[in-house]
Design a protein around this motif. Sequence first.
Motif, PDB file in Angstrom:
ATOM      1  N   UNK A  59       6.342   6.091   1.006  1.00 12.07           N
ATOM      2  CA  UNK A  59       5.700   7.970  -0.162  1.00 12.07           C
ATOM      3  C   UNK A  59       5.861   9.191  -0.133  1.00 12.07           C
ATOM      4  N   UNK A  60       6.210   9.525  -1.827  1.00 17.68           N
ATOM      5  CA  UNK A  60       6.368  10.769  -1.564  1.00 17.68           C
ATOM      6  C   UNK A  60       6.622  11.829  -0.905  1.00 17.68           C
ATOM      7  N   UNK A  61       6.898  13.087  -0.460  1.00 17.99           N
ATOM      8  CA  UNK A  61       6.764  13.889  -0.576  1.00 17.99           C
ATOM      9  C   UNK A  61       5.330  14.264  -0.363  1.00 17.99           C
ATOM     10  N   UNK A  62       4.728  14.407  -1.472  1.00 15.35           N
ATOM     11  CA  UNK A  62       4.001  15.070  -2.496  1.00 15.35           C
ATOM     12  C   UNK A  62       2.475  13.938  -2.571  1.00 15.35           C
ATOM     13  N   UNK A  63       2.445  12.737  -1.975  1.00 18.42           N
ATOM     14  CA  UNK A  63       2.160  12.046  -2.143  1.00 18.42           C
ATOM     15  C   UNK A  63       0.234  12.323  -1.524  1.00 18.42           C
ATOM     16  N   UNK A  64      -0.339  11.673  -1.626  1.00 12.16           N
ATOM     17  CA  UNK A  64      -1.963  12.321  -0.925  1.00 12.16           C
ATOM     18  C   UNK A  64      -2.273  10.333  -0.609  1.00 12.16           C
ATOM     19  N   UNK A  65      -2.328  10.455   0.826  1.00 15.38           N
ATOM     20  CA  UNK A  65      -2.569   9.004   1.140  1.00 15.38           C
ATOM     21  C   UNK A  65      -4.002   8.509   0.658  1.00 15.38           C
ATOM     22  N   UNK A  66      -4.746   8.843   0.596  1.00  9.83           N
ATOM     23  CA  UNK A  66      -6.686   8.445   0.163  1.00  9.83           C
ATOM     24  C   UNK A  66      -6.490   8.176  -0.987  1.00  9.83           C
ATOM     25  N   UNK A  67      -5.942   8.934  -1.648  1.00  9.46           N
ATOM     26  CA  UNK A  67      -5.748   8.670  -3.085  1.00  9.46           C
ATOM     27  C   UNK A  67      -4.878   7.084  -3.335  1.00  9.46           C
ATOM     28  N   UNK A  68      -3.484   7.133  -2.246  1.00  9.51           N
ATOM     29  CA  UNK A  68      -2.250   5.624  -3.018  1.00  9.51           C
ATOM     30  C   UNK A  68      -2.683   4.504  -1.762  1.00  9.51           C
ATOM     31  N   UNK A  69      -3.133   4.191  -0.945  1.00 10.45           N
ATOM     32  CA  UNK A  69      -3.112   3.873   0.283  1.00 10.45           C
ATOM     33  C   UNK A  69      -4.155   3.089   0.800  1.00 10.45           C
ATOM     34  N   UNK A  70      -4.338   1.358   0.220  1.00 10.27           N
ATOM     35  CA  UNK A  70      -5.903   1.076   1.071  1.00 10.27           C
ATOM     36  C   UNK A  70      -5.801   1.341   2.789  1.00 10.27           C
TER      37      UNK A  70
END
Length: 273
Positions: A59-70
């Motif tokens: 993930x990128x430094x500012x990515x939100x896990x809950x929005x991008x990963x199952x």
Amino acid sequence: MSVTGSAVGRGAARPLMRLVTMSGAPILQQLHLEERLLRRTEDNWCVINDGTMPPTIVMGVSGRVSELVEIEPVLRDRVPVVRRFSGGGTVIVDQGTVFVTFICNRSAVEGLQPFPRDIMSWSGQLYGKVFDRFGEFHLRENDYAFNHRKFGGNAQSITKNRWIHHTSFLWDYDVKNMDYLKIPKRAPEYRLARNHTDFLCRMKEYLPSRSVFTDRVITALGEHFSVQPTDLETVLSTVEEFLPSTKLLSEQDLEEIVSSKESSLRVQKAEEA
């Protein structure tokens, strides 16, 4: 107005670029190396890593896990999740991914301004030469694509005097692994709401071999730099130690995100009742 970097003219001295090649290095190890080279050296570098294991979400430094990963399938199958030091989107990488990274001083490419769009444009021109005759290559927004299907994702980090541009190229990919990723809310326009398999393509459908690709990258770099292969052990023994910001998220980190999300949903339902 920014100026796009050009190849070094005839007779002009090319700046040195040190080349590090690896095969199958874990992506966490690669990212730690790259951040160290960016922040603890003054040289220009190209790092090529042919494949990685185990399959890992990055993930990128500012990515939100809950929005991008199952998250729940990721926890169930113990898929590592890494948050890198650079920007960009979320990918899952494995032995079918080829990584190419450029780490450069501000003045390394003649006429290139160290801004994201300028670096992206320069890299698009360079890869246009790499993929010449192998497909209809395009730089689409921040992606590399054949026609309208993505095969290369990019991320960058820019410091006061240096920049890094790294790319994950899909030589091949496992369709099942794409199920660990959500379709991001902020997707490029050309995606047109397509699912992962309709949006992506495999480089192996266009190029004869992985080595042809990496050889052509090195050749294209030779128009801008004097490329010098460098032994990884030599690099590690001479570059100052560095505490990287790229980190592996723990199972506890992921479980807490799931718990927080479930708690928020309960509160929302209670408020709606």
